[in-house]
Design an enzyme around this catalytic site. Structure first.
Site, PDB file in Angstrom:
ATOM      1  N   ARG A  45     -42.089 -21.250 -17.967  1.00 50.54           N
ATOM      2  CA  ARG A  45     -41.009 -20.379 -17.471  1.00 50.54           C
ATOM      3  C   ARG A  45     -39.710 -20.631 -18.218  1.00 50.54           C
ATOM      4  NH1 ARG A  45     -40.623 -19.728 -11.077  1.00 50.54           N
ATOM      5  NH2 ARG A  45     -38.912 -18.486 -11.882  1.00 50.54           N
ATOM      6  N   ILE A  74     -26.282 -29.591  -5.067  1.00 52.54           N
ATOM      7  CA  ILE A  74     -26.430 -28.126  -5.138  1.00 52.54           C
ATOM      8  C   ILE A  74     -27.628 -27.631  -4.322  1.00 52.54           C
ATOM      9  CG2 ILE A  74     -26.635 -26.123  -6.680  1.00 52.54           C
ATOM     10  CD1 ILE A  74     -24.070 -27.664  -7.222  1.00 52.54           C
ATOM     11  N   ARG A  85     -32.392 -21.415  -0.761  1.00 51.14           N
ATOM     12  CA  ARG A  85     -31.851 -20.437  -1.710  1.00 51.14           C
ATOM     13  C   ARG A  85     -31.745 -19.022  -1.133  1.00 51.14           C
ATOM     14  NH1 ARG A  85     -34.312 -21.207  -7.589  1.00 51.14           N
ATOM     15  NH2 ARG A  85     -32.317 -20.333  -8.181  1.00 51.14           N
ATOM     16  N   PRO A  86     -30.931 -18.849  -0.091  1.00 57.30           N
ATOM     17  CA  PRO A  86     -30.740 -17.506   0.449  1.00 57.30           C
ATOM     18  C   PRO A  86     -29.907 -16.640  -0.505  1.00 57.30           C
ATOM     19  CG  PRO A  86     -29.254 -19.042   1.523  1.00 57.30           C
ATOM     20  CD  PRO A  86     -30.100 -19.844   0.587  1.00 57.30           C
ATOM     21  N   VAL A  87     -29.832 -15.343  -0.220  1.00 57.42           N
ATOM     22  CA  VAL A  87     -28.989 -14.461  -1.051  1.00 57.42           C
ATOM     23  C   VAL A  87     -27.848 -13.873  -0.220  1.00 57.42           C
ATOM     24  CG1 VAL A  87     -30.733 -13.908  -2.784  1.00 57.42           C
ATOM     25  CG2 VAL A  87     -30.585 -12.507  -0.716  1.00 57.42           C
ATOM     26  N   LEU A  96     -24.842 -14.700   0.181  1.00 56.70           N
ATOM     27  CA  LEU A  96     -23.513 -14.596  -0.451  1.00 56.70           C
ATOM     28  C   LEU A  96     -23.417 -13.351  -1.338  1.00 56.70           C
ATOM     29  CD1 LEU A  96     -22.933 -18.365  -1.351  1.00 56.70           C
ATOM     30  CD2 LEU A  96     -22.262 -17.126   0.724  1.00 56.70           C
ATOM     31  N   ASP A 111     -29.576 -28.623 -13.081  1.00 55.85           N
ATOM     32  CA  ASP A 111     -30.760 -28.372 -13.918  1.00 55.85           C
ATOM     33  C   ASP A 111     -31.046 -29.513 -14.897  1.00 55.85           C
ATOM     34  OD1 ASP A 111     -31.032 -26.006 -12.597  1.00 55.85           O
ATOM     35  OD2 ASP A 111     -30.295 -24.738 -14.225  1.00 55.85           O
ATOM     36  N   ARG A 151     -36.686 -15.501  -8.710  1.00 52.41           N
ATOM     37  CA  ARG A 151     -35.583 -15.168  -7.813  1.00 52.41           C
ATOM     38  C   ARG A 151     -34.458 -14.417  -8.518  1.00 52.41           C
ATOM     39  NH1 ARG A 151     -35.905 -17.859  -3.256  1.00 52.41           N
ATOM     40  NH2 ARG A 151     -33.737 -17.370  -2.891  1.00 52.41           N
ATOM     41  N   CYS A 209     -38.586 -21.037  -1.877  1.00 54.84           N
ATOM     42  CA  CYS A 209     -38.433 -21.625  -3.208  1.00 54.84           C
ATOM     43  C   CYS A 209     -38.638 -23.128  -3.085  1.00 54.84           C
ATOM     44  CB  CYS A 209     -37.034 -21.330  -3.733  1.00 54.84           C
ATOM     45  SG  CYS A 209     -36.732 -22.085  -5.334  1.00 54.84           S
ATOM     46  N   LYS A 215     -32.237 -19.232 -21.234  1.00 52.42           N
ATOM     47  CA  LYS A 215     -32.956 -18.400 -20.247  1.00 52.42           C
ATOM     48  C   LYS A 215     -31.978 -17.890 -19.182  1.00 52.42           C
ATOM     49  CE  LYS A 215     -35.067 -20.683 -16.749  1.00 52.42           C
ATOM     50  NZ  LYS A 215     -34.703 -20.317 -15.374  1.00 52.42           N
ATOM     51  N   ASN A 216     -31.146 -18.803 -18.655  1.00 50.69           N
ATOM     52  CA  ASN A 216     -30.301 -18.414 -17.524  1.00 50.69           C
ATOM     53  C   ASN A 216     -29.114 -17.540 -17.924  1.00 50.69           C
ATOM     54  OD1 ASN A 216     -32.038 -19.682 -15.828  1.00 50.69           O
ATOM     55  ND2 ASN A 216     -30.775 -21.510 -15.526  1.00 50.69           N
TER      56      ASN A 216
HETATM   57  C1  EPZ Z   1     -28.774 -20.477 -11.012  1.00 49.94           C
HETATM   58  O1  EPZ Z   1     -29.486 -20.211  -9.818  1.00 49.94           O
HETATM   59  C2  EPZ Z   1     -29.809 -20.902 -12.027  1.00 49.94           C
HETATM   60  N1  EPZ Z   1     -30.752 -19.805 -12.209  1.00 49.94           N
HETATM   61  C3  EPZ Z   1     -30.501 -22.158 -11.574  1.00 49.94           C
HETATM   62  O2  EPZ Z   1     -31.407 -22.574 -12.600  1.00 49.94           O
HETATM   63  C4  EPZ Z   1     -29.470 -23.253 -11.335  1.00 49.94           C
HETATM   64  O3  EPZ Z   1     -30.104 -24.391 -10.820  1.00 49.94           O
HETATM   65  C5  EPZ Z   1     -28.397 -22.758 -10.353  1.00 49.94           C
HETATM   66  O4  EPZ Z   1     -27.824 -21.511 -10.830  1.00 49.94           O
HETATM   67  C6  EPZ Z   1     -27.265 -23.738 -10.155  1.00 49.94           C
HETATM   68  O5  EPZ Z   1     -26.660 -24.025 -11.383  1.00 49.94           O
HETATM   69  C7  EPZ Z   1     -30.452 -18.795 -13.034  1.00 49.94           C
HETATM   70  O6  EPZ Z   1     -29.368 -18.743 -13.618  1.00 49.94           O
HETATM   71  C8  EPZ Z   1     -31.469 -17.748 -13.244  1.00 49.94           C
HETATM   72  P1  EPZ Z   1     -26.642 -20.522  -7.104  1.00 49.94           P
HETATM   73  P2  EPZ Z   1     -28.772 -19.409  -8.626  1.00 49.94           P
HETATM   74  O7  EPZ Z   1     -26.495 -19.158  -6.523  1.00 49.94           O
HETATM   75  O8  EPZ Z   1     -27.822 -18.449  -9.179  1.00 49.94           O
HETATM   76  C9  EPZ Z   1     -26.664 -21.490  -2.406  1.00 49.94           C
HETATM   77  C10 EPZ Z   1     -33.413 -23.474 -13.492  1.00 49.94           C
HETATM   78  O9  EPZ Z   1     -34.063 -24.531 -13.347  1.00 49.94           O
HETATM   79  N2  EPZ Z   1     -26.598 -20.034  -2.196  1.00 49.94           N
HETATM   80  O10 EPZ Z   1     -25.544 -21.045  -7.941  1.00 49.94           O
HETATM   81  O11 EPZ Z   1     -29.833 -18.924  -7.718  1.00 49.94           O
HETATM   82  C11 EPZ Z   1     -27.993 -21.909  -3.021  1.00 49.94           C
HETATM   83  O12 EPZ Z   1     -29.021 -22.016  -2.066  1.00 49.94           O
HETATM   84  C12 EPZ Z   1     -32.780 -22.769 -12.302  1.00 49.94           C
HETATM   85  O13 EPZ Z   1     -33.294 -22.909 -14.590  1.00 49.94           O
HETATM   86  C13 EPZ Z   1     -26.493 -19.550  -0.907  1.00 49.94           C
HETATM   87  O14 EPZ Z   1     -26.464 -20.299   0.076  1.00 49.94           O
HETATM   88  O15 EPZ Z   1     -28.027 -20.612  -7.911  1.00 49.94           O
HETATM   89  C14 EPZ Z   1     -27.629 -23.205  -3.686  1.00 49.94           C
HETATM   90  O16 EPZ Z   1     -27.663 -24.222  -2.744  1.00 49.94           O
HETATM   91  C15 EPZ Z   1     -33.213 -23.235 -10.983  1.00 49.94           C
HETATM   92  N3  EPZ Z   1     -26.442 -18.190  -0.736  1.00 49.94           N
HETATM   93  C16 EPZ Z   1     -26.185 -22.971  -4.143  1.00 49.94           C
HETATM   94  O17 EPZ Z   1     -25.695 -21.880  -3.349  1.00 49.94           O
HETATM   95  C17 EPZ Z   1     -26.469 -17.320  -1.785  1.00 49.94           C
HETATM   96  O18 EPZ Z   1     -26.400 -16.099  -1.567  1.00 49.94           O
HETATM   97  C18 EPZ Z   1     -26.016 -22.595  -5.620  1.00 49.94           C
HETATM   98  O19 EPZ Z   1     -26.932 -21.544  -5.929  1.00 49.94           O
HETATM   99  C19 EPZ Z   1     -26.547 -17.838  -3.092  1.00 49.94           C
HETATM  100  C20 EPZ Z   1     -26.618 -19.204  -3.277  1.00 49.94           C
END
Ligand code: EPZ
Length: 425
Positions: free
Chosen positions: A404, A334, A128-130, A132, A312, A99, A123, A22-23
């Site tokens: 999902r 994480i 989980r902000p965006v 970055l 995960d 997201r 969430c 999925k991811n």
């Molecule tokens: C991906 O989420 C996966 N989702 C998640 O899978 C997975 O848990 C995660 O990576 C970590 O491996 C998909 O691929 C669709 P991140 P993502 O950006 O990309 C912080 C599942 O169960 N952060 O690596 O959203 C964030 O809050 C899901 O299948 C910021 O602060 O995760 C987190 O603490 C859930 N600002 C850390 O970084 C940002 O702009 C890592 O998040 C982006 C992230």
């Protein structure tokens, strides 16, 4: 709302076909926005999140054709045609459901010079902000504003290559920027990039589309922007989290499974922890055999970006540790709120104490079935795993979380001997 009812105690034995990830599939689908030509994906899992993203892409004007994939069990092929994009706005109603929708931001602004994408909102597993993604797009020359809950990104003269150093590893941020940089003018360097296999899979598709990328899979990725990308065919990489989940189903029930289509090279940290806990894991070409070999011993785990132990898989491993011999320390690094399964596991008799981002799990002899529910995908599946091992009946509510990310979960487990059924409701 559907529920899943499990009568625990049966060992899980048999062969389970692992689908596409999925991811990985989600960013691969989004990558189709980068070209006028058709992008064909195979081994796409048949999941709710995939349908949600299809709706979003179609709202932008993408034409999606779907068929069954003859070469992979129950997976799909998708042909995505983004020639006539008619709408550059990703609406709140679609983004709030998932997201990963925010990933359209980079490709849209890279190809069309502007995009308007709803902020995803809250969430269950963390804030989980965006931020970055936005800071990194600014490094490539995008002007970003937040207005009425929407991100407005503009780059009227196109994005320009730049150096992005992510302050923390972000999978989605790396994917968003990797896609955007393929169409930026000049060279982009992504430092402290995510190394996850799903990022590498995205890079493989982008290269097949004509992108010039070096270093995907390492923490430094260099992208040489191209004026345009073309269509390509690509097979989605195996779902290492689905495979890990079924590996634990075998381990927690004293069974043994063969996971076909699962690659051991994607699952290093999970396999290592299982082996330390006394579970037998052997790999053959394109499949993994997992067998419980006597009592499972406690192991400590700490989640980390790839190649570390995946967040995960944390909830599933905790379910296993709940019945292991000894005490295990599980640290989540994480996400700040990813222990929601703990109170539910405790209702099934697990002995778990949380201290900050650490859970101390003292293995008990047996768990007891109970009605349970969880607020996210992996937490929900950990309760299914606990239910498979528990004495008596477990009913898992809010099955839509499982839909999902796990295709035919109940059917796959039933075919391996589980007493499990989905109760429509
Ligand atoms: C991906 O989420 C996966 N989702 C998640 O899978 C997975 O848990 C995660 O990576 C970590 O491996 C998909 O691929 C669709 P991140 P993502 O950006 O990309 C912080 C599942 O169960 N952060 O690596 O959203 C964030 O809050 C899901 O299948 C910021 O602060 O995760 C987190 O603490 C859930 N600002 C850390 O970084 C940002 O702009 C890592 O998040 C982006 C992230």
């Amino acid at each position: 709302m559907d529920r899943i009812r499990i009568r625990g105690g049966n060992p899980i034995r048999g062969k389970i076909a692992i689908g596409g990830a999925k991811n990985a599939a989600l960013p691969l689908m989004v990558a189709s926005l980068l070209t006028e030509d058709i992008v064909k994906l195979s081994n796409v899992p048949d999941l709710m999140d995939i349908k949600t993203l299809m709706d979003l892409l179609m709202s932008h004007g993408v034409i999606v054709e779907m068929a069954w994939d003859k070469n992979s069990a129950a997976c799909r092929t998708l042909a995505l045609n983004s020639k006539n994009i008619t709408n550059l706005t990703a609406e709140y109603d679609l983004v709030r459901k998932m997201r990963a929708s925010v990933l359209v931001l980079g490709p849209l602004v890279a190809r069309f010079g502007e995009a308007k994408v709803s902020l995803p909102g809250g969430c269950a597993i963390g804030t989980r902000p965006v931020n970055l993604h936005l800071a990194a797009l600014k490094e490539l020359g995008a002007e970003i504003e937040i207005e009425d809950g929407y991100i407005l990104a503009r780059a009227p003269n196109g994005l320009k290559g730049g150096v992005v150093r992510f302050p923390t590893v972000t999978v989605g941020g790396t994917e968003d920027l990797l896609m955007a940089a393929t169409l930026a003018k000049g060279e982009t360097v992504l430092e402290n990039a995510a190394c996850e296999p799903e990022v590498v899979d995205l890079a493989h598709l982008l290269v097949a589309m004509g992108a010039k990328i070096e270093g995907a899979g390492s923490s430094r990725i260099v992208i040489h922007g191209q004026p345009r990308l073309h269509g390509a065919n690509h097979r989605v990489v195996a779902d290492r989290i689905e495979a890990g989940t079924y590996a634990i189903a075998a381990a927690i029930t004293g069974g043994s499974v063969e996971l076909s289509g699962a690659g051991v090279e994607l699952m290093g940290a999970v396999v290592e922890s299982l082996v330390h806990s006394g579970v037998e894991v052997t790999s053959a070409r394109d499949s993994l055999k997992v067998a419980a070999n006597g009592a499972v011993q406690s192991v400590d785990i700490s989640t980390a970006p790839f190649p570390g132990f995946p967040t995960d898989m944390q909830a599933q491993m905790m379910a296993l540790m709940a019945t292991a011999q000894g005490a295990s320390v599980i640290t989540e690094t994480i996400f700040e709120n990813r222990f929601m399964h703990v109170p539910e596991l405790a209702r099934m008799g697990a002995d778990i104490t949380i201290k900050g981002n650490t859970a101390i799990v003292r293995g008990v002899k047996t768990l007891k079935g109970a009605p349970v529910m969880a607020t996210d995908l992996r937490a929900s599946v950990s309760l299914v795993l606990a239910g498979l091992a528990a004495q008596g009946e477990t009913v898992v509510n809010r099955v839509y979380h499982l839909d999902r990310g796990y295709q035919s979960l109940d059917q796959k487990l039933r075919a391996c001997g589980a007493d499990i059924e989905r109760i429509p409701g």
